[in-house]
Design a protein around this motif. Structure first.
Motif, PDB file in Angstrom:
ATOM      1  N   ARG A  44       0.823  -1.217   0.000  1.00  0.00           N
ATOM      2  CA  ARG A  44       0.000   0.000   0.000  1.00  0.00           C
ATOM      3  C   ARG A  44       0.853   1.261   0.000  1.00  0.00           C
ATOM      4  NH1 ARG A  44      -5.329  -0.472   2.779  1.00  0.00           N
ATOM      5  NH2 ARG A  44      -4.675   1.372   3.899  1.00  0.00           N
ATOM      6  N   ASN A  45       2.091   1.137   0.486  1.00  0.00           N
ATOM      7  CA  ASN A  45       2.949   2.323   0.486  1.00  0.00           C
ATOM      8  C   ASN A  45       3.780   2.460  -0.775  1.00  0.00           C
ATOM      9  OD1 ASN A  45       2.378   3.688   2.898  1.00  0.00           O
ATOM     10  ND2 ASN A  45       3.451   2.132   4.064  1.00  0.00           N
ATOM     11  N   HIS A  46       4.110   1.335  -1.403  1.00  0.00           N
ATOM     12  CA  HIS A  46       5.048   1.392  -2.526  1.00  0.00           C
ATOM     13  C   HIS A  46       4.453   0.992  -3.856  1.00  0.00           C
ATOM     14  CE1 HIS A  46       7.672   1.198   0.973  1.00  0.00           C
ATOM     15  NE2 HIS A  46       8.581   1.781   0.243  1.00  0.00           N
ATOM     16  N   VAL A  47       3.549   0.020  -3.843  1.00  0.00           N
ATOM     17  CA  VAL A  47       3.083  -0.548  -5.108  1.00  0.00           C
ATOM     18  C   VAL A  47       1.842   0.164  -5.616  1.00  0.00           C
ATOM     19  CG1 VAL A  47       2.358  -2.675  -6.264  1.00  0.00           C
ATOM     20  CG2 VAL A  47       4.114  -2.755  -4.478  1.00  0.00           C
ATOM     21  N   MET A  48       0.974   0.595  -4.697  1.00  0.00           N
ATOM     22  CA  MET A  48      -0.203   1.317  -5.162  1.00  0.00           C
ATOM     23  C   MET A  48      -0.566   2.484  -4.268  1.00  0.00           C
ATOM     24  SD  MET A  48      -2.844  -1.821  -4.864  1.00  0.00           S
ATOM     25  CE  MET A  48      -2.851  -2.940  -3.499  1.00  0.00           C
ATOM     26  N   GLY A  49      -1.265   3.423  -4.877  1.00  0.00           N
ATOM     27  CA  GLY A  49      -1.781   4.561  -4.135  1.00  0.00           C
ATOM     28  C   GLY A  49      -3.278   4.592  -4.330  1.00  0.00           C
ATOM     29  N   MET A  50      -3.978   5.178  -3.336  1.00  0.00           N
ATOM     30  CA  MET A  50      -5.439   5.205  -3.432  1.00  0.00           C
ATOM     31  C   MET A  50      -5.914   6.633  -3.203  1.00  0.00           C
ATOM     32  SD  MET A  50      -8.353   3.349  -3.478  1.00  0.00           S
ATOM     33  CE  MET A  50      -9.913   3.038  -2.666  1.00  0.00           C
ATOM     34  N   VAL A  51      -6.870   7.043  -4.004  1.00  0.00           N
ATOM     35  CA  VAL A  51      -7.515   8.339  -3.792  1.00  0.00           C
ATOM     36  C   VAL A  51      -8.993   8.055  -3.556  1.00  0.00           C
ATOM     37  CG1 VAL A  51      -7.954  10.619  -4.734  1.00  0.00           C
ATOM     38  CG2 VAL A  51      -5.851   9.419  -5.336  1.00  0.00           C
ATOM     39  N   TYR A  52      -9.453   8.375  -2.354  1.00  0.00           N
ATOM     40  CA  TYR A  52     -10.827   8.074  -1.978  1.00  0.00           C
ATOM     41  C   TYR A  52     -11.766   9.212  -2.364  1.00  0.00           C
ATOM     42  CZ  TYR A  52      -8.778   4.531   1.119  1.00  0.00           C
ATOM     43  OH  TYR A  52      -8.095   3.466   1.631  1.00  0.00           O
ATOM     44  N   GLN A  53     -13.038   8.857  -2.547  1.00  0.00           N
ATOM     45  CA  GLN A  53     -14.042   9.886  -2.783  1.00  0.00           C
ATOM     46  C   GLN A  53     -14.063  10.866  -1.611  1.00  0.00           C
ATOM     47  OE1 GLN A  53     -18.021   8.391  -3.298  1.00  0.00           O
ATOM     48  NE2 GLN A  53     -18.923  10.424  -3.309  1.00  0.00           N
ATOM     49  N   ASN A  54     -14.027  10.293  -0.404  1.00  0.00           N
ATOM     50  CA  ASN A  54     -14.053  11.119   0.793  1.00  0.00           C
ATOM     51  C   ASN A  54     -12.627  11.396   1.251  1.00  0.00           C
ATOM     52  OD1 ASN A  54     -14.265  12.197   3.311  1.00  0.00           O
ATOM     53  ND2 ASN A  54     -15.633  10.635   4.122  1.00  0.00           N
ATOM     54  N   PRO A  55     -12.171  12.646   1.134  1.00  0.00           N
ATOM     55  CA  PRO A  55     -10.773  12.925   1.474  1.00  0.00           C
ATOM     56  C   PRO A  55     -10.439  12.617   2.938  1.00  0.00           C
ATOM     57  CG  PRO A  55     -11.962  14.956   0.972  1.00  0.00           C
ATOM     58  CD  PRO A  55     -12.881  13.833   0.634  1.00  0.00           C
ATOM     59  N   TYR A  56     -11.466  12.521   3.794  1.00  0.00           N
ATOM     60  CA  TYR A  56     -11.203  12.193   5.194  1.00  0.00           C
ATOM     61  C   TYR A  56     -10.624  10.791   5.343  1.00  0.00           C
ATOM     62  CZ  TYR A  56     -13.162  16.410   7.178  1.00  0.00           C
ATOM     63  OH  TYR A  56     -13.348  17.706   7.540  1.00  0.00           O
ATOM     64  N   LEU A  57     -10.900   9.929   4.358  1.00  0.00           N
ATOM     65  CA  LEU A  57     -10.359   8.571   4.424  1.00  0.00           C
ATOM     66  C   LEU A  57      -8.893   8.521   4.014  1.00  0.00           C
ATOM     67  CD1 LEU A  57     -13.290   6.495   2.888  1.00  0.00           C
ATOM     68  CD2 LEU A  57     -12.581   6.595   5.285  1.00  0.00           C
ATOM     69  N   GLY A  58      -8.491   9.457   3.169  1.00  0.00           N
ATOM     70  CA  GLY A  58      -7.132   9.390   2.647  1.00  0.00           C
ATOM     71  C   GLY A  58      -6.167  10.366   3.290  1.00  0.00           C
ATOM     72  N   LEU A  59      -6.713  11.339   4.020  1.00  0.00           N
ATOM     73  CA  LEU A  59      -5.839  12.388   4.563  1.00  0.00           C
ATOM     74  C   LEU A  59      -5.990  12.491   6.071  1.00  0.00           C
ATOM     75  CD1 LEU A  59      -6.469  15.298   2.025  1.00  0.00           C
ATOM     76  CD2 LEU A  59      -4.465  13.814   2.150  1.00  0.00           C
ATOM     77  N   ARG A  60      -4.925  12.927   6.714  1.00  0.00           N
ATOM     78  CA  ARG A  60      -5.022  13.340   8.114  1.00  0.00           C
ATOM     79  C   ARG A  60      -5.317  14.840   8.059  1.00  0.00           C
ATOM     80  NH1 ARG A  60      -2.614   9.950  12.001  1.00  0.00           N
ATOM     81  NH2 ARG A  60      -1.731   8.083  11.046  1.00  0.00           N
ATOM     82  N   MET A  61      -6.574  15.165   8.312  1.00  0.00           N
ATOM     83  CA  MET A  61      -7.054  16.510   8.047  1.00  0.00           C
ATOM     84  C   MET A  61      -6.409  17.590   8.902  1.00  0.00           C
ATOM     85  SD  MET A  61      -9.018  17.012   5.632  1.00  0.00           S
ATOM     86  CE  MET A  61      -9.820  16.038   4.392  1.00  0.00           C
ATOM     87  N   THR A  62      -5.990  17.229  10.119  1.00  0.00           N
ATOM     88  CA  THR A  62      -5.461  18.263  11.018  1.00  0.00           C
ATOM     89  C   THR A  62      -3.939  18.349  10.956  1.00  0.00           C
ATOM     90  OG1 THR A  62      -5.442  16.682  12.816  1.00  0.00           O
ATOM     91  CG2 THR A  62      -7.399  18.053  12.601  1.00  0.00           C
ATOM     92  N   PHE A  63      -3.320  17.406  10.242  1.00  0.00           N
ATOM     93  CA  PHE A  63      -1.875  17.486  10.080  1.00  0.00           C
ATOM     94  C   PHE A  63      -1.577  18.365   8.869  1.00  0.00           C
ATOM     95  CE2 PHE A  63       0.113  14.155  12.817  1.00  0.00           C
ATOM     96  CZ  PHE A  63      -1.039  13.739  13.445  1.00  0.00           C
ATOM     97  N   SER A  64      -0.336  18.827   8.759  1.00  0.00           N
ATOM     98  CA  SER A  64       0.008  19.678   7.618  1.00  0.00           C
ATOM     99  C   SER A  64      -0.074  18.863   6.327  1.00  0.00           C
ATOM    100  CB  SER A  64       1.421  20.230   7.786  1.00  0.00           C
ATOM    101  OG  SER A  64       2.368  19.188   7.687  1.00  0.00           O
TER     102      SER A  64
END
Lengths: 296, 295, 229
Positions: free
Chosen positions: B126-146
């Motif tokens: 999941r870190n090297h072979v593929m990347g994922m972009v979710y419909q809901n950015p809350y699933l893919g991002l840490r919203m409160t981190f930079s």
């Protein structure tokens, strides 16, 4: 009605070292497991004690399960032998075991401590027991126990590293003061309990056993002698201990110990003194000794 | 002006001739529910539906096979409940599959069924072979981190422990997705929906994975922002030659992005083909319905 | 040599024709008779029900476009076969210049080189310079059509399929399109096209295939070619 006579519970009604043998055995077994897997948090059946959870019950259970009749105990709280908490714990162990206690680091076989490691280097035959409020180094970045356990299993510590990175982005440096996370034997990320960064280097390749007990969180973990303990750091942001450059202890003049800052209430002046009171006293005594011998 | 005839480079010729799929998926099935003796294997009958009459279990995805080639964009289209999201979540190992295999040619020479990999291997994948972009950015991002920290997390997972280098790479990636470098240390929660998706894309690309999975990435964005994100995805695909699986219920998005398309219905692939063929000459009645609903 | 790029179609009409390499074949007939369908079958936008479409590919040798794999078709579309429709379908908010430059990028062109080639082509197709950075979705029908042509011309395909690409062009532009088509033909591009006006077709086509002359019941019809130039 409470009187001076009946204020203390009848310790004679209890087993040696307060805990029953079954409980002690449970704690010792979990301790052995912790020693076998350095840095790994072993869950254990934490007992009720006559002090409240969060007041050192983890450390106390370790002490009570390990102490024998020939042991000599030292208890400190933030480097201080005389604080109320240290005194209460010391008295409880004394009354339920009858072992001798000491303030001299060198004399003790067991040292229970909160938030400090003595300045004096310990020996192989001594055991250091640390009280731990929060054993999980990842808890600040991950609230779920289920997830943190999996992260430990998979050595997935990027969230913690991220916390350090965010520190650098926000403040220009890593701002974790106490409880600075360490990697134990290149495997487990560990919270060294809220000791100052100053004490972190002491546990790397130490020649004594350190045990960590968290009573409320029901976890025991350990660093056996001669274990690698490395504080997390980035290649371009090395780990640094607190600096006391230009400061010295007002009592013993030490410039190589961890100093507490206190403010003189009348003058508003900032003063510094050794946080390890026993070490400070020892130095003061030695200094008086040399002065005396000078006088002769 | 003379229009110069184009010459194909040698390397291009060779790579086409022995073309090896990047991703090979066989028999991917996912059942929700306990299952019973009547539904132990997914039925291929379209009429039967995907819900077991006896125990109520659902085969969300039924025996999906496909291959994805390096640098290619595969579209996956279907209405909600067709199994698109379950499929892509299974591919990203968010979801445990019931049956099936997936190999990636760049991971262990394509010899390992990724679905059966150990937890640690899966994390590596999941870190090297593929990347994922979710419909809901809350699933893919840490919203409160930079935002840079979000990228840093991926880089750290790939054993980069040099803050200077991490920040260099983060600014390079954010620049690529047109996030101003001056805002790289702002948390994504301060950003608009389109910007959040772009940060998510840059995070997914942090370790140069050969495969990017996109789940309804433009759904819920304003039309103008949608166009920008689509254009970004296309130019990234060209520039980095990263293969993509694009899941969307929006045929317009599929038409803009995908070379080939699969149509999913009740967990079954009812049709697959070249995207323009699917849109202009749909063979399956369901695809015809879908296409005619659009136009 | 003349047949090196032979191409025959046997679509649902059961029709057969072949196009020698480097020639232009026009398809004529009233609307609805299936001119576009033939083109779409060749490009595989439509699936051929029966019959074969043989194409002599640089890469794959002789290949039946009706049964080639999707990957082969994708490769052929990127490298050998161009297709110009009546309609332009592009991502909104990409400039006309970049829409035209884009097909060159997979060939290893830098963005700058691709853009400069695109500029030259747009100029030749008489697209005013102030439109180059505009978005084709906002263009007039004729402008869009020229962008579409430019997009197909820029890679100079081996086989170019044209589906009424000049329907809404003014005369000047038509002439310039014709000039480009002739030039490409001279360089060896084979073309199959449907034009709405005979004038245009006759100026560029080597053969014209008139669908009106086919009797649907007759299964053995090889069409006469007329208008040979």
């Amino acid at each position: 009605m409470q009187t001076a006579e009946n204020r203390w519970f009848e310790t004679t009604n209890y087993n040696f070292a307060f805990l029953d043998e079954g409980s002690k055995r449970e704690i010792r077994r979990k301790t052995l497991k912790a020693v076998a897997i350095p840095g790994y948090q072993v869950p254990f059946a934490s007992r009720e004690l006559p002090i409240g959870r969060g007041w050192g019950t983890g450390g106390l259970q370790l002490t009570l399960s390990l102490i024998g009749k020939k042991d000599c105990l030292k208890v400190i709280d933030q480097g201080n032998d005389d604080s109320v908490n240290a005194v209460s714990i010391r008295r409880l162990v004394m009354e339920t075991t009858g072992v001798t206690t000491t303030e001299e680091t060198g004399e003790a076989t067991l040292i229970q401590t909160r938030h400090r490691i003595p300045e004096e280097t310990l020996r192989e035959d001594q055991i250091l027991i640390l009280q731990v409020p929060q054993p999980e180094p990842l808890r600040r970045v991950e609230p779920s126990e289920e997830v943190t356990r999996r992260q430990h299993a998979e050595m997935d510590y990027s969230a913690k590293w991220l916390q350090l990175y965010e520190n650098i982005v926000k403040w220009g440096n890593i701002t974790i003061g106490a409880d600075y996370p360490v990697m134990v034997q290149q495997r487990y990320l560990m919270a060294p309990s809220p000791i100052p960064r100053w004490d972190n280097p002491k546990i790397h390749q130490a020649n004594y056993l350190s045990l960590y007990g968290a009573g409320r969180e029901k976890k025991i973990y350990a660093i056996p002698p001669y274990t690698d303990v490395v504080s997390l750091h980035f290649e371009d942001y090395p780990f640094e201990v607190e600096s006391f450059t230009g400061k010295a202890c007002r009592h013993c003049g030490s410039t190589h110990t961890f100093l507490d800052e206190i403010t003189d209430e009348r003058t508003g002046e900032k003063l510094y003194q050794c946080s390890d009171t026993a070490y400070c006293k020892k130095r003061q005594k030695e200094q008086r000794g040399t002065e005396v011998s000078h006088g002769n | 002006m003379a229009i110069e005839p184009l010459q194909m480079s040698k390397g291009m010729t060779e790579s086409i001739e022995k073309e090896i799929p990047l991703v090979t998926v066989k028999g991917l099935s996912k059942q929700f529910g306990s299952g019973c003796e009547y539904c132990s294997t997914p039925s291929h009958e379209e009429k039967e539906g995907n819900r077991c009459k006896h125990c109520g279990s659902i085969w969300a995805v039924r025996d999906i096979d496909f291959e994805l080639y390096p640098g290619e964009i595969l579209g996956v289209v279907g209405e909600s409940g067709s199994g698109k999201s379950t499929m892509i979540r299974s591919l990203f190992l968010d979801e445990e599959v019931t049956n099936g295999s997936m190999t990636v040619s760049t991971y262990n020479k394509g010899k390992i069924n990724i679905f059966n990999a150990s937890a640690q291997q899966k994390r590596y994948i999941r870190n090297h072979v593929m990347g994922m972009v979710y419909q809901n950015p809350y699933l893919g991002l840490r919203m409160t981190f930079s935002s840079s920290g979000n990228i840093a997390e991926k880089l750290i997972a790939a054993d980069n422990f040099h803050v200077g280098k991490i920040r260099e790479r983060a600014s390079e990636l954010l620049d690529k997705v047109e996030i101003p470098i001056s805002r790289m240390d702002e948390p994504p929660k301060n950003f608009s929906g389109g910007m959040q998706q772009r940060v998510q894309i840059s995070k997914a690309l942090a370790n140069n994975p050969p495969l990017l999975l996109l789940d309804e990435v433009t759904t819920g964005l304003d039309l103008s922002v949608q166009a920008k994100v689509l254009d970004l995805i296309r130019s990234l695909q060209r520039e980095l030659n990263v293969a993509m699986i694009v899941v969307s219920h929006d045929l317009g998005v599929i038409r803009m992005l995908a070379d080939r398309t699969m149509v999913l219905r009740q967990g079954l692939v009812v049709e697959k083909g070249l995207t323009d063929q699917i849109l202009e000459d749909p063979q399956h009645p369901y695809t015809q319905l879908l296409v005619h609903s659009l136009l | 040599m003349a047949l090196a790029n032979e191409l025959s179609v046997t679509p649902f009409h059961d029709i057969t024709f072949h196009v020698p390499e480097g020639t232009f074949m026009g398809i004529a007939g009233p609307s609805g008779i299936g001119k576009s369908s033939i083109l779409k079958c060749i490009y595989r936008t439509y699936i051929t029900t029966s019959g074969n479409i043989w194409y002599k590919s640089l890469r794959y040798g002789e290949i039946d476009l009706s049964t080639a794999t999707e990957r082969q078709m994708i490769h052929l579309r990127k490298n050998e076969i161009g297709y110009v429709t009546q309609f332009l379908k592009v991502i909104p908010r990409v400039s006309a210049l970049d829409v035209v430059a884009e097909p060159l990028l997979p060939f290893g062109y830098s963005l700058e080189d691709a853009r400069s080639a695109a500029r030259k082509l747009l100029e030749r197709l008489l697209i005013p310079e102030e439109l180059w950075n505009g978005f084709p979705a906002t263009f007039s029908g004729g402008e869009r059509q020229r962008i579409n042509l430019a997009k197909a011309f820029i890679v100079r395909p081996r086989l170019l399929i044209l589906d009424e690409p000049t329907a809404s062009l003014d005369n000047d532009t038509k002439q310039s399109v014709l000039a480009i088509l002739k030039e490409m033909k001279e360089q060896g591009t084979t073309m199959i096209g449907v034009f709405h006006d005979w004038d245009m077709m006759e100026q560029v086509a080597d053969n014209i295939y008139d669908l009106r002359s086919i009797k649907r019941e007759d299964h053995n019809n090889v069409l006469e070619v007329r208008g040979q130039k």
